[in-house]
Design an enzyme around this catalytic site. Structure first.
Site, PDB file in Angstrom:
ATOM      1  N   GLU A  29      14.597   6.534 -13.703  1.00  0.00           N
ATOM      2  CA  GLU A  29      13.928   5.227 -13.624  1.00  0.00           C
ATOM      3  C   GLU A  29      13.549   4.899 -12.189  1.00  0.00           C
ATOM      4  O   GLU A  29      12.456   4.382 -11.923  1.00  0.00           O
ATOM      5  CB  GLU A  29      14.845   4.124 -14.178  1.00  0.00           C
ATOM      6  CG  GLU A  29      14.095   2.815 -14.470  1.00  0.00           C
ATOM      7  CD  GLU A  29      14.000   1.862 -13.280  1.00  0.00           C
ATOM      8  OE1 GLU A  29      13.236   0.900 -13.375  1.00  0.00           O
ATOM      9  OE2 GLU A  29      14.676   2.078 -12.258  1.00  0.00           O
ATOM     10  N   ASP A  44      20.470   6.725 -13.281  1.00  0.00           N
ATOM     11  CA  ASP A  44      20.186   7.168 -11.910  1.00  0.00           C
ATOM     12  C   ASP A  44      20.255   5.966 -10.976  1.00  0.00           C
ATOM     13  O   ASP A  44      20.160   4.824 -11.417  1.00  0.00           O
ATOM     14  CB  ASP A  44      18.824   7.860 -11.805  1.00  0.00           C
ATOM     15  CG  ASP A  44      17.651   6.933 -12.113  1.00  0.00           C
ATOM     16  OD1 ASP A  44      17.772   6.100 -13.041  1.00  0.00           O
ATOM     17  OD2 ASP A  44      16.608   7.025 -11.430  1.00  0.00           O
TER      18      ASP A  44
END
Ligand code: BES
Ligand code: ZN
Length: 460
Positions: free
Chosen positions: A156, A91
């Protein structure tokens, strides 16, 4: 591994196609915080799932979570050799402000031997190096020297909310001797380093509300507390003139730097003038009594990350805004606890807020700070791998950013993390024009391959 091993040759020969594959991944806007990109995050996960299958890993699986998926794979051919768990995140942070990008954030573009794209360094480019190193073994018909497990997450950048329960639930599957992570920075260009400390985080949001609507600032100014003024006053009171955070109890659990640590810090090569020049600032700033490097990684901080209120449009509008808000992060060091700090912050804001306004305080994500023991054999093996590829001695340093899951790996799986950062400060993580050096992408793949090769001997 000699420099002409089939693995190194494969890496050299394939490097351009590796870059193309990375660029395909970089084209996917997998922005985890933005729900309108949910499908894109899923696309990035599927891309990696296919990739792991293709390079010859086993037990490849995409695990759905309440938000973004976790991708897992492994290949564990040895009974008596170490098992490493490679962790990375696919991400990315939002790319805004878009107008400050020189090329579109999701159209990877090469300039000066660097690829520019959101996620180029953090963390698609860095984590991809390990996949390519594994590919080099498997595609040349060479068995992996150690057991490898791979765990890639899509959350994250929003604090890994679903990864913590996942690792608790899959403790057995994730059993390993160490976690390997490339999601930090090297000390400098051509100067690899192993990161042995990361800061933690407590991220808060404060909203101040006053009158029930925006008011004419002439008619009401002077009689009604202005929420924008009030929040400015609150913020200004959070740090004193010595750069010390005033929140009651904030430093109670901070482990002071030892004389030895300070001595190590002072030996690190650091050019304050260059640091300032690169950032376009005239003076560094922070807590008095500490060096820039110490303040950047071993001392806690408090920063406003976002601030809003009132009229932001063109020209002037005379208005006394009804509300104001701020997003405030605190970077934490051992042994501060994010839950406790969030509580102390909340109490302190309540204490200093003027009575004339209403204040709401909300807690966003957090993460605990970590320190790892540099004598651990995995770290020593990683140091050797870097030295072979970069032909220079590695440094050991602490960093200011956070990877909250590292402390959970320590607690839940009981293993240390080896932070083999490949990024550079100038990669502009979370900023416009994020980039990653293609040379470090290449050297990173080689370093990972070397590391896999060296590890069994270091395990003894
Ligand atoms: N890769 C960074 C963390 C990092 C960057 C560590 C540079 C050391 C040096 C990571 O993706 C990140 O940005 N983490 C967030 C964590 C947060 C959202 C919970 C951070 O540090 O802001
Ligand atoms: Zn990252």
């Amino acid at each position: 591994m000699s420099s002409i091993s089939p693995i190194q040759t494969y890496i050299d020969e394939q490097i351009e196609s590796f870059q193309e594959q990375l660029f395909d991944l970089l084209r996917i806007p997998s922005i985890s915080t933005d729900s309108s990109h949910k499908e894109d995050v899923m696309r990035a996960a599927k891309f990696l799932e296919e990739e792991l299958e293709r390079i010859g890993l086993e037990r490849v699986e995409l695990y759905k979570t309440p938000r973004h998926p976790i991708v897992y794979a492994e290949r564990c051919p040895h009974e008596n050799r170490p098992t490493i768990l490679i962790y990375g995140h696919y991400d990315v942070q939002p790319p805004d402000p878009l107008n400050l990008w020189d090329s579109p954030p999701f159209e990877p573009t090469i300039r000066n031997h660097r690829v520019y794209a959101r996620g180029a360094s953090d963390d698609k480019g860095q984590s991809f190096t390990h996949l390519k190193a594994i590919e080099a073994y498997l595609q040349t018909g060479t068995e992996l020297p150690v057991n490898v497990k791979i765990l890639l997450e899509g959350e994250e950048e929003i604090g890994s909310p679903n990864l913590v329960p996942f690792i608790k639930e899959h403790r057995e599957m994730l059993e390993c001797d160490m976690v390997v992570i490339s999601d930090t920075a090297m000390f400098g260009k051509n100067q690899p380093s192993l990161t042995y400390g990361l800061r933690g985080l407590a991220y808060m949001e404060v909203e101040v509300t006053g009158p029930n609507r925006d008011l004419h600032s002439g008619v009401y100014g002077g009689t009604v507390q202005n929420p924008a003024n009030a929040i400015s006053k609150i913020i200004a009171e959070l740090i004193d003139d010595n750069g010390v955070i005033t929140v009651d109890g904030f430093y109670d659990k901070v482990k002071p730097l030892t004389e030895k640590e300070r001595e190590e810090y002072s030996k690190l090569p650091f050019d304050e003038e260059e640091y300032k020049a690169k950032l376009g600032i005239v003076k560094t700033h922070g807590e008095k009594g500490y060096s820039t490097l110490e303040r950047a990684s071993a001392r806690p901080t408090l920063d406003v990350n976002g601030l809003w209120s009132g009229y932001q449009g063109e020209g002037a509008k005379t208005v006394l805004p009804a509300s104001a808000g701020a997003k405030i992060s605190m970077r934490l060091v051992p042994d501060q606890d994010p839950e406790e700090i969030a509580e102390l912050f909340t109490r302190y804001i309540r204490k200093i807020a003027p009575e004339s306004v209403n204040v709401e305080i909300q807690k966003h994500h957090g993460g605990r700070p970590v320190l790892v023991d540099i004598d651990f054999y995995g770290i020593q093996a990683a140091a050797k791998a870097f030295e072979k590829v970069y032909d220079t001695e590695v440094l050991f340093s602490r960093e200011g950013g956070s990877i909250p899951i590292v402390s959970d790996f320590q607690e839940v799986l009981g293993v240390p993390s080896i932070l083999m950062g490949l990024g550079l400060k100038e990669d502009a993580l979370h900023s416009p024009n994020e980039s990653f050096s293609l040379e470090d992408f290449h050297r990173g793949i080689k370093t990972s391959a070397e590391f896999l090769q060296l590890l069994p001997a270091y395990a003894g």
